[in-house]
Design a protein around this motif. Sequence first.
Motif, PDB file in Angstrom:
ATOM      1  N   VAL A 573      -0.805 -10.134  18.158  1.00  0.00           N
ATOM      2  CA  VAL A 573      -0.516  -9.513  16.867  1.00  0.00           C
ATOM      3  C   VAL A 573      -1.418  -8.294  16.682  1.00  0.00           C
ATOM      4  O   VAL A 573      -2.644  -8.393  16.788  1.00  0.00           O
ATOM      5  N   THR A 574      -0.802  -7.145  16.432  1.00  0.00           N
ATOM      6  CA  THR A 574      -1.544  -5.919  16.178  1.00  0.00           C
ATOM      7  C   THR A 574      -1.844  -5.803  14.690  1.00  0.00           C
ATOM      8  O   THR A 574      -0.936  -5.931  13.855  1.00  0.00           O
ATOM      9  N   SER A 575      -3.101  -5.576  14.368  1.00  0.00           N
ATOM     10  CA  SER A 575      -3.502  -5.356  12.971  1.00  0.00           C
ATOM     11  C   SER A 575      -3.530  -3.854  12.718  1.00  0.00           C
ATOM     12  O   SER A 575      -4.183  -3.097  13.441  1.00  0.00           O
ATOM     13  N   LEU A 576      -2.791  -3.424  11.690  1.00  0.00           N
ATOM     14  CA  LEU A 576      -2.675  -2.013  11.333  1.00  0.00           C
ATOM     15  C   LEU A 576      -3.308  -1.783   9.964  1.00  0.00           C
ATOM     16  O   LEU A 576      -3.375  -2.694   9.137  1.00  0.00           O
ATOM     17  N   VAL A 577      -3.729  -0.548   9.704  1.00  0.00           N
ATOM     18  CA  VAL A 577      -4.336  -0.230   8.410  1.00  0.00           C
ATOM     19  C   VAL A 577      -3.895   1.151   7.942  1.00  0.00           C
ATOM     20  O   VAL A 577      -3.702   2.067   8.755  1.00  0.00           O
ATOM     21  N   PHE A 578      -3.690   1.259   6.639  1.00  0.00           N
ATOM     22  CA  PHE A 578      -3.517   2.557   5.985  1.00  0.00           C
ATOM     23  C   PHE A 578      -4.700   2.708   5.031  1.00  0.00           C
ATOM     24  O   PHE A 578      -4.831   1.935   4.074  1.00  0.00           O
ATOM     25  N   ARG A 579      -5.577   3.679   5.311  1.00  0.00           N
ATOM     26  CA  ARG A 579      -6.789   3.846   4.520  1.00  0.00           C
ATOM     27  C   ARG A 579      -6.465   4.370   3.118  1.00  0.00           C
ATOM     28  O   ARG A 579      -5.560   5.188   2.944  1.00  0.00           O
ATOM     29  N   LYS A 580      -7.231   3.882   2.158  1.00  0.00           N
ATOM     30  CA  LYS A 580      -6.940   4.161   0.749  1.00  0.00           C
ATOM     31  C   LYS A 580      -7.075   5.640   0.390  1.00  0.00           C
ATOM     32  O   LYS A 580      -6.457   6.110  -0.579  1.00  0.00           O
ATOM     33  N   ASN A 581      -7.875   6.395   1.157  1.00  0.00           N
ATOM     34  CA  ASN A 581      -8.058   7.817   0.845  1.00  0.00           C
ATOM     35  C   ASN A 581      -7.099   8.717   1.620  1.00  0.00           C
ATOM     36  O   ASN A 581      -7.233   9.941   1.601  1.00  0.00           O
ATOM     37  N   LYS A 582      -6.138   8.106   2.298  1.00  0.00           N
ATOM     38  CA  LYS A 582      -5.180   8.869   3.090  1.00  0.00           C
ATOM     39  C   LYS A 582      -3.965   9.232   2.243  1.00  0.00           C
ATOM     40  O   LYS A 582      -3.590   8.496   1.319  1.00  0.00           O
ATOM     41  N   GLU A 583      -3.347  10.335   2.553  1.00  0.00           N
ATOM     42  CA  GLU A 583      -2.195  10.802   1.765  1.00  0.00           C
ATOM     43  C   GLU A 583      -0.898  10.245   2.330  1.00  0.00           C
ATOM     44  O   GLU A 583      -0.659  10.262   3.534  1.00  0.00           O
ATOM     45  N   LEU A 584      -0.067   9.726   1.426  1.00  0.00           N
ATOM     46  CA  LEU A 584       1.255   9.253   1.819  1.00  0.00           C
ATOM     47  C   LEU A 584       2.244  10.411   1.829  1.00  0.00           C
ATOM     48  O   LEU A 584       2.176  11.306   0.975  1.00  0.00           O
ATOM     49  N   ARG A 585       3.192  10.353   2.792  1.00  0.00           N
ATOM     50  CA  ARG A 585       4.188  11.416   2.901  1.00  0.00           C
ATOM     51  C   ARG A 585       5.571  10.838   2.603  1.00  0.00           C
ATOM     52  O   ARG A 585       6.048   9.962   3.325  1.00  0.00           O
ATOM     53  N   ASP A 586       6.198  11.302   1.542  1.00  0.00           N
ATOM     54  CA  ASP A 586       7.529  10.823   1.143  1.00  0.00           C
ATOM     55  C   ASP A 586       8.537  11.924   1.424  1.00  0.00           C
ATOM     56  O   ASP A 586       8.410  13.035   0.904  1.00  0.00           O
ATOM     57  N   ASP A 587       9.553  11.624   2.261  1.00  0.00           N
ATOM     58  CA  ASP A 587      10.529  12.653   2.605  1.00  0.00           C
ATOM     59  C   ASP A 587      11.613  12.806   1.549  1.00  0.00           C
ATOM     60  O   ASP A 587      12.462  13.690   1.642  1.00  0.00           O
ATOM     61  N   GLY A 588      11.622  11.942   0.533  1.00  0.00           N
ATOM     62  CA  GLY A 588      12.561  12.092  -0.575  1.00  0.00           C
ATOM     63  C   GLY A 588      13.999  11.766  -0.248  1.00  0.00           C
ATOM     64  O   GLY A 588      14.899  12.100  -1.022  1.00  0.00           O
ATOM     65  N   VAL A 589      14.236  11.078   0.882  1.00  0.00           N
ATOM     66  CA  VAL A 589      15.616  10.768   1.277  1.00  0.00           C
ATOM     67  C   VAL A 589      16.157   9.578   0.488  1.00  0.00           C
ATOM     68  O   VAL A 589      17.334   9.553   0.116  1.00  0.00           O
ATOM     69  N   ILE A 590      15.300   8.598   0.206  1.00  0.00           N
ATOM     70  CA  ILE A 590      15.729   7.342  -0.400  1.00  0.00           C
ATOM     71  C   ILE A 590      15.298   7.282  -1.862  1.00  0.00           C
ATOM     72  O   ILE A 590      14.150   7.589  -2.200  1.00  0.00           O
ATOM     73  N   THR A 591      16.208   6.852  -2.730  1.00  0.00           N
ATOM     74  CA  THR A 591      15.872   6.591  -4.128  1.00  0.00           C
ATOM     75  C   THR A 591      15.531   5.107  -4.266  1.00  0.00           C
ATOM     76  O   THR A 591      16.313   4.251  -3.855  1.00  0.00           O
TER      77      THR A 591
END
Length: 602
Positions: A573-591
Motif C-alpha cells: 500500500v502506497t501512502s500519499l500526501v497532499f500538503r496543507k500549504n500546497k495549491e489545488l488546481r481546478d480545471d473547472g470541467v466538473i460542476t
Amino acid sequence: MYETEVNNRTEPSSKIPADVIKEFGKLAGVVQTRTTLAWSEHCTECVWPVCYSTCDLYSPREDGKCRRFIDGMVRVDCSEAINSYLLKIRFKRWGKLWSPGNVRLHSTGQAEKIERRDHQIGSMLYQLPMPAGLRKALTNKRYGHKKKSASRPTNGDDGLPTSFLLECYNPQLHSIRISLTMRSVSESRLPFQELIALAPGFNRARIPISNVVRFLNPRMPFNIELTPNDVLEGTTLYFGLMEFVQEIEQQSTEKTKLAKCVIWDLDNTLWDGVLVEDGLDNLKLKPNVADTIRELDARGILQSVVSKNNYEEAIQAIKHFELDEYFLFPQISWRPKSEGIEAIARQLNIGKDTLIFLDDSQFELEQVKAIYPEVRVVNALEMHTLLKMKECQVSVTTESKNRRNMYKTEAERRNIEEDFGNDYMAFLRHCEIRLSIQHMTQENIDRVHELTQRTNQMNFSGQRYDREVLIDILAKPYLNTYVLSCEDRFGSYGIVGFSIVDSREPRMTDLMFSCRIQSKRVEHAFLNYIIGNYIQELGKDFFANYRKTSRNAPSGKVFPDIGMDEVEVSDGVTSLVFRKNKELRDDGVITIIAEAIPLATN
C-alpha cells in the motif's frame, strides 16, 4: 535438461545466498506438470560448419562443436529447486541458450526421473575410457536422439501448459536484459519475442501460453532461444526452471468474479441452423433463449454478439427475432472470434475476466480460451445453466436494470466527442458534467455494495465490501463516506463512485469509481473537492492509501496529476500526501453538487 554428454563440471550451491535458494524452491507443489526441454549452448552468429574454421571465437568441445560458454553448462546441485539442480552459465560474446521446443508435459516426479536418467547416461559417456573418435560419435548420437525426441509434434488431445516459466538468479549488481524468442520451424511467420529484465537477485518470469499461440502452433516443431543483450564477457547467470509448465490454480480468497457481459455466438447457439446455409426463413430461435437474454438484461449484465457471418444478414436476423436492442457493439465478421472479444471488452471498457462467451463450437471456445484464458467460455449445450452460474448472481438495483441504456448513451457521447477533434477538454465542458456527492445511507447502500463488487480498473484500494461490512462502516462516527452520482447533458451515469475518509488523520482509506466515468476528470474533481474541504476545516495535511495493481495503474495517475506525493510503501500500500500549504488546481470541467457532511474526528 541440458547437454550432460559434454558438460561434466559441478559446483556446490553454497555460493548462492540462502534466500535465493529458498526462492528456487517456492513453486514445489505448485508446478503440477512440466516439459523437459533439451537446452544446449549456441551462437547468435552461427554459420555451422564454416565458422569452425573461420571464426576466431571457435573453441572445440569434446564432440567437436563450439564451446560458447566459458565453463560450459555447470551443474549446481540444489535439492530445493524443482528439477534438483541449477545451471550456472558464464557467457562468452555471442553465446545463447537454445532448445528445440515442445509442450509435452510430464508430472514433476516423472520429469525428475527423465532428467536424472539423462544425467546418468551423459556422465557415463563423459567418464568412460574410450577412443576420442568413438566418444565423439556416441556423444553426437546421444544428443541427436534427445533433439529428435524433443522436436516431435505433440498430441492435440493433450492439454496445453499455462505458461513458459523462467527462473534465474542474477548475481551482478546491475540488471541484465535477456531476449526470449520462439520461432516455428516450418511456418514462415513472425517469431514470438519478449525482452525480460533480470534484476539483481532472484527473478521469476511467466510468459502466458496465450501470448505464444498468437505466433506459432506449440504442438508443431519450434525452437526456443534465450539471448543475453549487450553483456560483458564472463557475465554469470544461474538458471532454474526454463520450461513450459502447468501450475495448480491457487486457492483464492477472492469471491467469484461477477459477469459484466455475456457474449453470444449466433449459428446453432442463439438459433438452430446456419444463416448463410439455411437462410433466415429456416432459422428457429433456441428454446428459452429470449427469456434468458431478458433476464440477464434485467440483472444489469450487458450482452453482445461475436459471430462469423455476413454483418448485414446477421443483424437482420437478430432484428427478426426482436433481440437487437439487447446487444451492444456486436462483432460480426469472418475474423477470429478472439478479436471480436477484445473489441467488445475495449468498447465497453471492462476487463476480459468479467466476460462469458457462449458458442456451440469447441474449436471456437478453445481459440478464445487460448488467447484470453481469463474469459469464461461455456458450450451452448450448457446454456440452461447460465442464469444459475455464480458469475451471474449479481445484485439487482434500479440502476443495474438501466445499465444497457447507460452504455448506449455513452456511445452517443463518443460520437459527439469525435466532432471536437483533439480538443478533449472542450468536449468535456460541452458535456456539462455534474457530480453529486452524498453520504452512504440505508437507501443507497445496495448500489454501493454492487459498485464495490464490480469495479476493478478504478478501485484504488482493492477492497470488495460485503453489505454487513458497509453497515459496520456506517456505525463508525470517524469514518466519513461519500457516494458519487454523475450526469451530463446526454443522461445519467447513476452512482459511479464511493470513498471512505478516516477524519482523525485525515486519510482516504478507500476510493473507487465505475469505469464508465474513466477519463472524464470526475476523479480529479472529487479529489480536489474533498482535499480542499479537509484542509480548510482541519488545517492538516491530507493523506490517501493507494494499492497499485496492473489494472488500476493507468487510473492511478490521477494522484500525481492533482499534486499528491508518495510518502512510503508498506505491505503493498502506497501512502500519499497532499500538503496543507500546497495549491489545488481546478480545471473547472466538473460542476459539483454536494450535501453537507460533517467532518467528524471522534
